[in-house]
Design a protein around this motif. Sequence first.
Motif, PDB file in Angstrom:
ATOM      1  N   PRO A 212       0.825  -1.211   0.000  1.00  0.00           N
ATOM      2  CA  PRO A 212       0.000   0.000   0.000  1.00  0.00           C
ATOM      3  C   PRO A 212       0.856   1.256   0.000  1.00  0.00           C
ATOM      4  CG  PRO A 212      -0.043  -1.035   2.171  1.00  0.00           C
ATOM      5  CD  PRO A 212       0.725  -1.952   1.279  1.00  0.00           C
ATOM      6  N   GLU A 213       1.632   1.398  -1.061  1.00  0.00           N
ATOM      7  CA  GLU A 213       2.500   2.549  -1.268  1.00  0.00           C
ATOM      8  C   GLU A 213       2.307   3.006  -2.703  1.00  0.00           C
ATOM      9  OE1 GLU A 213       6.272   0.839  -0.603  1.00  0.00           O
ATOM     10  OE2 GLU A 213       5.999   0.579   1.556  1.00  0.00           O
ATOM     11  N   ILE A 214       2.327   4.293  -2.940  1.00  0.00           N
ATOM     12  CA  ILE A 214       2.009   4.830  -4.263  1.00  0.00           C
ATOM     13  C   ILE A 214       2.948   4.284  -5.329  1.00  0.00           C
ATOM     14  CG2 ILE A 214       1.968   6.943  -5.640  1.00  0.00           C
ATOM     15  CD1 ILE A 214       0.835   8.378  -3.169  1.00  0.00           C
ATOM     16  N   SER A 215       4.265   4.250  -5.070  1.00  0.00           N
ATOM     17  CA  SER A 215       5.214   3.778  -6.085  1.00  0.00           C
ATOM     18  C   SER A 215       4.988   2.310  -6.410  1.00  0.00           C
ATOM     19  CB  SER A 215       6.658   3.995  -5.613  1.00  0.00           C
ATOM     20  OG  SER A 215       6.924   3.241  -4.444  1.00  0.00           O
ATOM     21  N   SER A 216       4.677   1.518  -5.404  1.00  0.00           N
ATOM     22  CA  SER A 216       4.440   0.090  -5.600  1.00  0.00           C
ATOM     23  C   SER A 216       3.154  -0.152  -6.378  1.00  0.00           C
ATOM     24  CB  SER A 216       4.379  -0.608  -4.242  1.00  0.00           C
ATOM     25  OG  SER A 216       4.171  -1.992  -4.387  1.00  0.00           O
ATOM     26  N   GLN A 258      -2.097   6.155   8.155  1.00  0.00           N
ATOM     27  CA  GLN A 258      -2.672   7.169   7.277  1.00  0.00           C
ATOM     28  C   GLN A 258      -2.012   7.177   5.903  1.00  0.00           C
ATOM     29  OE1 GLN A 258      -5.397   8.890   7.751  1.00  0.00           O
ATOM     30  NE2 GLN A 258      -5.642   7.905   9.761  1.00  0.00           N
ATOM     31  N   ARG A 259      -0.710   6.971   5.858  1.00  0.00           N
ATOM     32  CA  ARG A 259      -0.016   6.923   4.569  1.00  0.00           C
ATOM     33  C   ARG A 259      -0.518   5.769   3.710  1.00  0.00           C
ATOM     34  NH1 ARG A 259       6.423   8.270   4.638  1.00  0.00           N
ATOM     35  NH2 ARG A 259       6.318  10.352   5.557  1.00  0.00           N
ATOM     36  N   GLN A 260      -0.709   4.630   4.350  1.00  0.00           N
ATOM     37  CA  GLN A 260      -1.228   3.487   3.615  1.00  0.00           C
ATOM     38  C   GLN A 260      -2.634   3.773   3.086  1.00  0.00           C
ATOM     39  OE1 GLN A 260      -1.034  -0.267   5.640  1.00  0.00           O
ATOM     40  NE2 GLN A 260       1.172  -0.465   5.321  1.00  0.00           N
ATOM     41  N   GLN A 261      -3.477   4.340   3.931  1.00  0.00           N
ATOM     42  CA  GLN A 261      -4.851   4.628   3.511  1.00  0.00           C
ATOM     43  C   GLN A 261      -4.874   5.627   2.362  1.00  0.00           C
ATOM     44  OE1 GLN A 261      -7.642   2.948   4.680  1.00  0.00           O
ATOM     45  NE2 GLN A 261      -5.965   1.727   5.552  1.00  0.00           N
ATOM     46  N   LEU A 262      -3.985   6.597   2.393  1.00  0.00           N
ATOM     47  CA  LEU A 262      -3.897   7.573   1.301  1.00  0.00           C
ATOM     48  C   LEU A 262      -3.544   6.885  -0.013  1.00  0.00           C
ATOM     49  CD1 LEU A 262      -3.883  10.577   0.409  1.00  0.00           C
ATOM     50  CD2 LEU A 262      -1.438  10.613   0.964  1.00  0.00           C
ATOM     51  N   ALA A 263      -2.564   5.983   0.040  1.00  0.00           N
ATOM     52  CA  ALA A 263      -2.169   5.259  -1.170  1.00  0.00           C
ATOM     53  C   ALA A 263      -3.308   4.383  -1.687  1.00  0.00           C
ATOM     54  CB  ALA A 263      -0.930   4.407  -0.885  1.00  0.00           C
ATOM     55  N   LEU A 264      -4.025   3.736  -0.774  1.00  0.00           N
ATOM     56  CA  LEU A 264      -5.110   2.836  -1.173  1.00  0.00           C
ATOM     57  C   LEU A 264      -6.301   3.588  -1.751  1.00  0.00           C
ATOM     58  CD1 LEU A 264      -5.037   0.359   1.855  1.00  0.00           C
ATOM     59  CD2 LEU A 264      -4.216  -0.076  -0.470  1.00  0.00           C
ATOM     60  N   ASN A 265      -6.395   4.868  -1.481  1.00  0.00           N
ATOM     61  CA  ASN A 265      -7.495   5.674  -2.017  1.00  0.00           C
ATOM     62  C   ASN A 265      -7.145   6.345  -3.338  1.00  0.00           C
ATOM     63  OD1 ASN A 265      -9.525   5.280  -0.027  1.00  0.00           O
ATOM     64  ND2 ASN A 265      -8.396   6.605   1.378  1.00  0.00           N
ATOM     65  N   HIS A 266      -5.962   6.049  -3.868  1.00  0.00           N
ATOM     66  CA  HIS A 266      -5.539   6.651  -5.136  1.00  0.00           C
ATOM     67  C   HIS A 266      -5.107   5.569  -6.123  1.00  0.00           C
ATOM     68  CE1 HIS A 266      -5.484  10.217  -2.559  1.00  0.00           C
ATOM     69  NE2 HIS A 266      -5.573  10.921  -3.660  1.00  0.00           N
ATOM     70  N   PHE A 267      -5.984   4.625  -6.337  1.00  0.00           N
ATOM     71  CA  PHE A 267      -5.705   3.534  -7.273  1.00  0.00           C
ATOM     72  C   PHE A 267      -5.878   4.003  -8.720  1.00  0.00           C
ATOM     73  CE2 PHE A 267      -5.475  -1.059  -5.984  1.00  0.00           C
ATOM     74  CZ  PHE A 267      -4.977  -0.811  -4.726  1.00  0.00           C
ATOM     75  N   PRO A 268      -4.999   3.600  -9.624  1.00  0.00           N
ATOM     76  CA  PRO A 268      -5.244   3.843 -11.045  1.00  0.00           C
ATOM     77  C   PRO A 268      -6.533   3.158 -11.482  1.00  0.00           C
ATOM     78  CG  PRO A 268      -2.968   3.183 -10.666  1.00  0.00           C
ATOM     79  CD  PRO A 268      -3.696   2.965  -9.381  1.00  0.00           C
ATOM     80  N   LYS A 269      -7.224   3.766 -12.430  1.00  0.00           N
ATOM     81  CA  LYS A 269      -8.550   3.305 -12.836  1.00  0.00           C
ATOM     82  C   LYS A 269      -8.540   1.853 -13.295  1.00  0.00           C
ATOM     83  CE  LYS A 269     -12.375   4.441 -15.958  1.00  0.00           C
ATOM     84  NZ  LYS A 269     -12.849   5.376 -17.022  1.00  0.00           N
TER      85      LYS A 269
END
Length: 590
Positions: A212-216, A258-269
């Motif tokens: 659950p990280e944006i780069s990953s 919170q960082r994980q939740q932020l990443a999980l809420n910004h999934f590519p379509k």
Amino acid sequence: MFTSYNPTNLVKTPFLFFTGKGGVGKTSTACASAVALADEGKKVLLVSTDPASNLQDVLEMSLTNTPQQVKSVENLYACNLDPKEAARKYRENVVGPYRGKLPDAVVATMEEQLSGACTVEIAAFDEFTNLIADSSTISDYDTIIFDTAPTGHTLRLLQLPTAWTGFLEESTHGASCLGPLSGLGEKKDLYSRTVKVLSDPKQTTLCLVSRPEISSINEANRASTELRGIGINNQILIMNGVLQTSVSDDAVSSSFFQRQQLALNHFPKKLKELPIYEVPYVSYSLTGIENLRYLFSNEFLPSVEDEVNDIHTEISMQKLNDLINDLSTKRIIFTMGKGGVGKTTVASALAVGLVEKGHKVHLTTTDPASHIQNMFAEDSYNKNLTISAINPVEVVEQYKKEVLSKASTELDDEGLAYLQEDLNSPCTEEIAVFRAFAEVVAKSEDEIVVIDTAPTGHTLLLLDSAQNYHKELARSTGDVPNSVKALLPRLRNQNETSVVIVTLAEATPVLEAARLQEDLKRANIEPKWWVINQSLYATKTKDQTLLGRAHAEKAWIDKVKNELAAQSAIIPWIAEEKIGYEEIKEYVEL
């Protein structure tokens, strides 16, 4: 947020392929899946084709390329294929016939072109193709799990007719990552059938593993898109290491959650369209059969207090400021490491720290310009700090056009198609970006240049050999600019250049960083410093889950400090990202 991942309810195909960027937990997830399926009564074969495999560490047993039963699991068998050895044989099979017939410099170039990660992947593909094609092996098992799947680039290359000819013998752009597949030409039909098996949703499930990280997540999206493009559509996404709760009075725990939740809420379509499952972030190390069994049980492994009561003791490691003091005499500084370990953050901190020591510094990066601008957005830059960003997409496209333009008069359509796909390899981006970096360094005067993301030793050797090859054969199209020719010798001068390897205190990032260091040494570049970034061990967290992980870091911190690095520094996991010159300066004081 997502359905819990449990393979006993999900696996419907005889083949499972696990893929994802380094350090996301492919091996532990694959192993836990294998144990769960075997415990349900299925006969399972677990195969690793990862050149940095730690399968034997997770299962706590020695492994060879011959399947053997895993202790304590009646129906589970495992083998650890050695793609490096397979790549060595493959390389010799291709290059051997030319020894003594072509100039030594040409043979050396051919060998280096077949020394990259993509060649290892091709050799690994050959190894597990042999398993898939062995009808007796297939009939012996209900499920075969592969830890590490081939990339879309490799699979596309295997499908091109010219890949099976002596392409390298006839032409090269001087920076090839893969070279020809002529050494495996007799297996063309076998490879074709294997690719069809991968594309058959009744036979194969592709498990994309991410954190659950944006780069990953972005990397998982890229891999998913690439593999869908060649017909591998039966995909699931496993979000590994999701922290279930946080401790409200613990800044580290709250920020981590919170960082994980932020990443999980910004999934590519497109990634959202896949079936998505989650695996919890756990306090214990995922090694040993019993720990693997706990992973999907929805139970918590009891903490062993005696194991974690020492983690807040002082760590006898150097700080980032010690590294900055040592770098004050250098002119060129590279930060290197796998994606997601924090190279850009470390490079920015080094640049700011050096400015604070009174130096003029130019920081350049391959991250999108907006990211660097955001990091320094709240302040005007210090007058002694200048920043630039190189867009890898733009410089790679420019490089590809240059190479294809020069080759277009020499190659037919099939040859151009092969060359075009070969230019999609990782080495192409490294070479193109390095050329852009070299231009920045060439224009810099009276300042220290800090470069975020450097090429591997393999790529540097390719650039060297391309020069030699050009002298021997005029047909080479991989011209090396004067700026690159001037920079290559400077990189080997330890009085002028320093390479800083950045890692996390985890198995895969450390093992891959060690492999990177060996690669650089082949190119006569000796990294002096390692930085262990985002260490939970170095924090004061009270969260029991994070405490368990912090304890697990200790073995990898010791390995870096005592075995791998000449000198090392540690940066603790911080509650929030530092934004702006003044805040970035705080890294020096951590």
